[in-house]
Each structure stands twice: as C-alpha cells, then as structure tokens.
Design a protein around this motif. Structure first.
Motif, PDB file in Angstrom:
ATOM      1  N   THR A 124     -10.506   3.645  -0.060  1.00 29.75           N
ATOM      2  CA  THR A 124      -9.068   3.450   0.080  1.00 29.75           C
ATOM      3  C   THR A 124      -8.489   3.577   1.513  1.00 29.75           C
ATOM      4  O   THR A 124      -7.791   2.718   2.168  1.00 29.75           O
ATOM      5  CB  THR A 124      -8.176   3.936  -1.147  1.00 29.75           C
ATOM      6  OG1 THR A 124      -8.843   3.500  -2.259  1.00 29.75           O
ATOM      7  CG2 THR A 124      -6.912   3.367  -0.937  1.00 29.75           C
ATOM      8  N   ASP A 127      -9.900   0.989   3.938  1.00 26.96           N
ATOM      9  CA  ASP A 127      -9.440  -0.379   3.858  1.00 26.96           C
ATOM     10  C   ASP A 127      -8.187  -0.298   4.402  1.00 26.96           C
ATOM     11  O   ASP A 127      -7.488  -1.476   4.930  1.00 26.96           O
ATOM     12  CB  ASP A 127      -9.593  -0.738   2.351  1.00 26.96           C
ATOM     13  CG  ASP A 127      -9.361  -2.167   2.045  1.00 26.96           C
ATOM     14  OD1 ASP A 127      -9.797  -2.900   2.896  1.00 26.96           O
ATOM     15  OD2 ASP A 127      -8.528  -2.601   1.307  1.00 26.96           O
ATOM     16  N   TYR A 128      -7.104   0.680   4.011  1.00 21.02           N
ATOM     17  CA  TYR A 128      -5.728   0.881   4.298  1.00 21.02           C
ATOM     18  C   TYR A 128      -5.867   0.819   6.087  1.00 21.02           C
ATOM     19  O   TYR A 128      -4.736  -0.079   6.536  1.00 21.02           O
ATOM     20  CB  TYR A 128      -5.174   1.935   3.878  1.00 21.02           C
ATOM     21  CG  TYR A 128      -3.913   2.249   4.429  1.00 21.02           C
ATOM     22  CD1 TYR A 128      -2.704   1.539   3.872  1.00 21.02           C
ATOM     23  CD2 TYR A 128      -3.338   3.167   5.192  1.00 21.02           C
ATOM     24  CE1 TYR A 128      -1.343   1.744   4.188  1.00 21.02           C
ATOM     25  CE2 TYR A 128      -2.185   3.275   5.619  1.00 21.02           C
ATOM     26  CZ  TYR A 128      -1.221   2.506   5.139  1.00 21.02           C
ATOM     27  OH  TYR A 128       0.080   2.562   5.494  1.00 21.02           O
ATOM     28  N   ASP A 134      -2.254  -5.519   4.182  1.00 15.91           N
ATOM     29  CA  ASP A 134      -2.722  -5.566   2.790  1.00 15.91           C
ATOM     30  C   ASP A 134      -1.887  -4.772   1.929  1.00 15.91           C
ATOM     31  O   ASP A 134      -1.991  -4.839   0.558  1.00 15.91           O
ATOM     32  CB  ASP A 134      -4.038  -5.630   2.556  1.00 15.91           C
ATOM     33  CG  ASP A 134      -4.991  -6.698   3.090  1.00 15.91           C
ATOM     34  OD1 ASP A 134      -4.149  -7.742   3.450  1.00 15.91           O
ATOM     35  OD2 ASP A 134      -6.148  -6.632   3.153  1.00 15.91           O
ATOM     36  N   TYR A 135      -1.142  -3.591   2.303  1.00 14.34           N
ATOM     37  CA  TYR A 135      -0.671  -2.643   1.733  1.00 14.34           C
ATOM     38  C   TYR A 135       0.965  -2.594   2.025  1.00 14.34           C
ATOM     39  O   TYR A 135       1.261  -2.557   3.102  1.00 14.34           O
ATOM     40  CB  TYR A 135      -1.384  -1.471   1.657  1.00 14.34           C
ATOM     41  CG  TYR A 135      -2.781  -1.359   1.472  1.00 14.34           C
ATOM     42  CD1 TYR A 135      -3.202  -0.815   0.115  1.00 14.34           C
ATOM     43  CD2 TYR A 135      -3.663  -1.643   2.109  1.00 14.34           C
ATOM     44  CE1 TYR A 135      -4.367  -0.687  -0.467  1.00 14.34           C
ATOM     45  CE2 TYR A 135      -5.142  -1.556   1.914  1.00 14.34           C
ATOM     46  CZ  TYR A 135      -5.484  -1.270   0.508  1.00 14.34           C
ATOM     47  OH  TYR A 135      -6.806  -1.365   0.034  1.00 14.34           O
ATOM     48  N   VAL A 248      -3.025   3.268  -5.925  1.00 13.56           N
ATOM     49  CA  VAL A 248      -2.783   1.980  -5.523  1.00 13.56           C
ATOM     50  C   VAL A 248      -2.476   1.362  -6.914  1.00 13.56           C
ATOM     51  O   VAL A 248      -3.102   1.599  -7.973  1.00 13.56           O
ATOM     52  CB  VAL A 248      -3.908   1.217  -5.133  1.00 13.56           C
ATOM     53  CG1 VAL A 248      -3.627  -0.041  -4.560  1.00 13.56           C
ATOM     54  CG2 VAL A 248      -4.355   2.033  -3.850  1.00 13.56           C
ATOM     55  N   ALA A 250      -1.093  -2.923  -8.177  1.00 12.50           N
ATOM     56  CA  ALA A 250      -0.740  -4.500  -7.862  1.00 12.50           C
ATOM     57  C   ALA A 250       0.029  -5.073  -8.944  1.00 12.50           C
ATOM     58  O   ALA A 250      -0.278  -4.638  -9.953  1.00 12.50           O
ATOM     59  CB  ALA A 250      -2.278  -5.135  -7.342  1.00 12.50           C
ATOM     60  N   ASP A 263      -0.952  -2.747  -3.503  1.00 15.88           N
ATOM     61  CA  ASP A 263      -1.761  -3.942  -2.805  1.00 15.88           C
ATOM     62  C   ASP A 263      -1.094  -5.414  -3.124  1.00 15.88           C
ATOM     63  O   ASP A 263      -0.765  -5.681  -4.278  1.00 15.88           O
ATOM     64  CB  ASP A 263      -3.196  -4.020  -3.543  1.00 15.88           C
ATOM     65  CG  ASP A 263      -4.197  -4.887  -2.849  1.00 15.88           C
ATOM     66  OD1 ASP A 263      -3.653  -5.749  -2.136  1.00 15.88           O
ATOM     67  OD2 ASP A 263      -5.425  -4.647  -2.872  1.00 15.88           O
ATOM     68  N   SER A 265      -2.033  -7.865  -1.229  1.00 19.88           N
ATOM     69  CA  SER A 265      -3.014  -9.024  -0.875  1.00 19.88           C
ATOM     70  C   SER A 265      -3.213 -10.040  -1.765  1.00 19.88           C
ATOM     71  O   SER A 265      -3.342  -9.567  -2.978  1.00 19.88           O
ATOM     72  CB  SER A 265      -4.556  -8.525  -0.124  1.00 19.88           C
ATOM     73  OG  SER A 265      -5.042  -7.717  -1.057  1.00 19.88           O
TER      74      SER A 265
END
Length: 323
Positions: A124, A127-128, A134-135, A248, A250, A263, A265
């Motif tokens: 994570t 990716d962050y 995206d976050y 996280v 979503a 998230d 995205s």
C-alpha cells in the motif's frame, strides 16, 4: 494429524449436518440487530424500508462505525454457534478443532498475522507514493479511534468464525467422512470463495475476482493441512481483514470504514486482482514451509484419513459394552 482429531469426538455424519444448520441459523440471528437498526433509522427519516434491500443503500443508512460493528456481530454470534455445536453436539474440546498440538501455538498465529500485515503495509505504501492521485487521506482522530476499538475486537471474531467453520469444522467433518484430505480442501475452498459472490467487489470488478477469493480459500486450506492446525490461517485471515479495514477503504468494498486512506481510483479487473494468488501466496507458502519444516506435501494434501487403530478398538469396545 489435524483432521484425525475429529475421530476422538462424536463424528457421525448427521451430527455435522445438524451442526452446520445450527451454525447457519446462529449467524443469521446475528444479522437481526443490523436489520432492525437500519429499518428504524430509515423509517425515522421518512424513507421506505423497501430501499434497504439494496446493499449499497443499506451501507449508507447508518454511521459507518455502527454499520461495521453490526455487520461483524453476526459473525461473532456464528462463532458462538460453532463453539456450542463442537462442545455439546460433538463433545470435542475446542483446541482439537484448532490444532493437532496439545495447545494453540500463538507464535504461529502471530507469524501468520505478521506476514500479511507487513506485506500489505509495504504494498500500500508503494502504491500510495507511486499513485498519490488514487488516494484521499481521510484520517479523523475520534472516528478512527472508535474504528480501531471495534476492529481490534470484532474483526478477529469475524475471521475466526470463517476459519473455524471452513478450515476447522467442515474440513474435519468432510475429511473423516470422505476418508481423504483433498476433497475437504477442494470443497471448503470453493464454498468459501463462492460465499463472497454477494460482495460488492464482485459486482464492481466482475467474476474474475472469484479467482482471488477461491484462491485464498485454497491457500488457507493448504497451510492448515500442511501445518496440521489452523493457527497460521487464523492469524493470516485476521491480519488481512484488520489492516484492510484500518488502512484503506473505498465506496465499492464490503467494509466501508473511517480508515486512514480512501481509494478513489476507478477499479479495474487487471492482473493485480489475481497477483496475490499467483505470486504472493506461493511465496508465503515457501516462507512458511521453510520456517516450520513442512514435508510430505503429497501425503498431507492428498493422503488418506484413517481412524487411529487405538481409537477404533476403543470405540468398538465401548459400542459392545453399551449393547
């Protein structure tokens, strides 16, 4: 041997059928508080109770922390059902449903927890920083503290219910009835994955995500059979769900929470959906196999399950005495 533990208790086929029904009913009773809370909230605001049939609507009616607690409550009640069925219907000590060892190895539980927690944090974080757009950071101290309190208590109950039902109760039950290891591994893994069909992730990403759910079922089943106990699976499953809820969220996930990140995205069903099954899980298996000196993979995953001779003779003698 783990599956053979069931031979030490009452293990007639009808007991597992009745036990499964009792456990299912208990878990469904656990959903009643959530349904009542949603109905009361909806009616108080002048809404229609028919609208809550949509899961997405249901998730937004109540405060997210309250919703999470009430959702997890059904699993806690289900776990109680498992405990009562094992204790009173099968006359089996709970430790024998947990492991083939004399007592639960908490070191294994924490190791399984650490493996997935560290991996998720690293993945994570990468990716962050690679895709910050995206976050959204939504950290809010008070709701987050409440979330932590709920998650730390309730998530392990949720994951333990699923593990004790699939990798424990059904794994042992099907194993002693089928007299082999591969059939309970396949059945419990496929059914475990199939039960996630109702998750909003499936609707959003498509059926390809079922590879992840069923693959996870196989991974948890394999480590249970290879390690002759559920400790690694208990820790891994708890770590996976706990860190996911806290780190996280979503709008399209089953657990929507006051996590640190959101998230935003647009999700897509790419290779990243099945990467854990094809890449991470084999690596985890190698790490665990090295650490715990696993051997005889063929025998432990595909071998026969036979009642120990001493137990068979004892059961025969008891049966003769009773007659």
């Amino acid at each position: 041997m783990y599956i053979q533990q069931a031979f030490k208790s009452l293990h007639e086929w009808w007991r597992y059928l009745v036990g499964f029904i009792i456990i299912f009913v208990a878990s469904q009773i656990g959903t009643v508080p959530l349904i009542i809370a949603v109905i009361l909230k909806t009616v108080s605001e002048g809404g229609s109770i028919f609208s809550i049939q949509d899961q997405n609507v249901l998730m937004t009616v109540l405060d997210s922390n309250l919703t999470l607690f009430l959702m997890l409550l059904s699993f806690a009640i289900g776990l109680l059902g498992v405990y009562l069925v094992v204790k009173y219907l099968h006359n089996q000590p709970f430790v024998q449903l947990t492991t083939s060892r004399k007592k639960t190895d908490w070191g294994r539980v924490f190791f399984g927890f650490a493996v997935i927690t560290i991996t998720t944090l690293i993945a994570t974080g990468i990716d962050y920083y690679s895709n910050p757009e995206d976050y959204v950071v939504q950290f809010n101290l008070v709701p987050f503290i409440i979330l932590v309190a709920i998650a730390v208590v309730m998530i392990p109950l949720q994951t333990s219910f699923e593990e004790y039902l699939f990798r424990g109760y059904l794994m042992q039950g099907i194993g002693v009835l089928a007299k082999n290891r591969w059939l309970p591994l396949i059945i419990t893994s496929v059914v475990f994955g199939a039960l996630h069909l109702a998750n909003p992730e499936v609707e959003k990403l498509g059926n390809i995500i079922m590879i992840y759910y069923i693959g996870t079922g196989f991974f948890l089943g394999i480590i249970t059979l290879m390690d002759e106990g559920m400790e690694l699976a208990l820790g891994f499953h708890a770590g996976n769900n706990l860190i996911s809820v806290l780190l996280v969220t979503a709008d399209w996930t089953v657990f929507q929470s006051n996590s640190i990140l959101k998230d935003v995205s647009e999700p897509s069903a790419g290779f990243d959906v099945i990467a854990p099954v094809l890449i991470l899980y084999p690596i985890f298996l190698l790490i665990m196999a090295y650490r715990y000196k696993w051997k005889d993979w063929g025998g432990k995953l595909f071998g026969k399950v036979e009642e120990p001779i001493a137990l068979a003779e004892e059961n025969t003698q008891n049966s003769t005495y009773i007659e």
